[in-house]
Each structure stands twice: as structure tokens, then as C-alpha cells.
Design a protein around this motif. Structure first.
Motif: not given
Length: 187
Positions: A122-127, A149-155
Motif C-alpha cells: 500500500v503506497p505511503a500516500n494512499h488516502p 514500516v511497510r503496509v501491505l494488503s491482501s484479500a
């Protein structure tokens, strides 16, 4: 404290600790609620500490009587041989359990590392993350724009979780990225 009493203490504490953990596990399975579960495990931890302190500091009846001069030399030798054999057997059981637990933890770490490779960053500039920058410390002071800190997403996940210490990341389910940024900040 001699070796016989130490073996008795270790066996007694192990049985008591196993019963406390089992009782806590069963209670948390039948009664749901995050506050209750957290409280029960905290109470279990305190009870385990109290058991160890009580076993070490308070007098209590012994399972194995203290032998004085009434034990013959062959009987004492046989008892010592039995104690050594029992100690070796207990060590072997402990070693097998420790190796099994280590192997399981290694397999789970490998499985999680493989899963993280399938997640999307998830990009750092994600709303959704704009409100969370101070919480996540997304922009490090030394290199602007680079995430600490990396932010990742998954279904594939049902709830958020954190992973690793040296390169921390937070994995969020995809549906959470659609929440209001203030709500996501609490997560």
C-alpha cells in the motif's frame, strides 16, 4: 535441596502449570469476549508465577520421603540408577518437544514469508493512510518518502496483523482500506 527433591519439584510444577494453562484455555474457549480472554491469560500468568514462588519458598509435603540411614547400599544404588534413567528420559522428551516446536515455528515463519510475497504494498500516500502517518512513522527522518514500516494488503486475510522486528510490516485485509481514515487509524 537434593537431586531427588529437585526432580520432584520440577515434575510437580510441570503438572501444575499444565493444569493452569489447560484450564485457562478451556475457559477462554467456552466464554468469548476479548476483555475476558485477555484478563484470563493475565491471571493465568500471575498464577504460574505464584506457583513457582510458592514451590521454592514455602514448605510443603514431599512425594518422595527423605531417606536417612534406613536405606541399604544396594537399594540406594538402585534408586540412584532409577533417578538417572528418569532424568535422561525426561530430558529426551523435553529435547524432542523443543526440536518439534522449533521446527514448527520455522515452518510457520517460512509460510508467512511466502504469504507476504503475495501481498500488495500500500503506497505511503494512499488516502486511507494519510491520518496514520504519525502512528506508522511511514516517512523516516533520514530519507523522505521511504517507509520504515511497510503496509501491505491482501484479500486472503480476515484481520490485520504485524510481522517481523527488523523490517516491520502491517498486513491489512483489502476491505479495511475502504474505511474512513480516522477509523483505520485505530486499527
Amino acid at each position: 535441596m537434593n537431586s531427588t527433591w529437585f526432580l520432584e519439584l520440577a515434575a510437580s510444577l510441570s503438572v501444575q502449570a499444565a493444569l493452569v494453562v489447560l484450564a485457562t484455555f478451556l475457559l477462554t474457549r467456552f466464554v468469548r469476549g476479548p476483555h475476558f480472554v485477555g484478563w484470563m491469560w493475565s491471571a493465568s500468568y500471575v498464577v504460574l508465577l505464584a506457583l513457582v514462588l510458592a514451590a521454592l519458598l514455602l514448605p510443603h509435603p514431599r512425594w518422595i520421603p527423605r531417606f536417612g540411614g534406613e536405606l541399604s547400599r544396594p537399594a540406594a544404588s538402585e534408586l540412584l540408577t532409577l533417578q538417572i534413567a528418569l532424568g535422561r528420559a525426561l530430558f529426551a522428551v523435553w529435547l524432542c518437544g523443543a526440536i518439534g516446536l522449533w521446527a514448527w515455528m520455522l515452518a510457520q515463519s517460512i509460510r508467512t514469508a511466502r504469504f507476504l510475497k503475495t501481498c500488495q504494498e500500500v503506497p505511503a500516500n494512499h488516502p486511507s493512510l494519510v491520518e496514520c502517518r504519525d502512528v506508522l512513522n511511514l516517512v523516516s527522518a533520514g530519507s523522505p518518502g521511504k517507509s520504515s514500516v511497510r503496509v501491505l494488503s491482501s484479500a486472503a486475510v480476515a484481520g490485520p496483523f504485524c510481522w517481523q522486528f527488523h523490517r516491520p510490516c502491517i498486513v491489512l485485509p483489502d476491505f479495511l482500506l475502504g474505511l474512513d481514515p480516522r477509523e483505520l487509524r485505530f486499527i
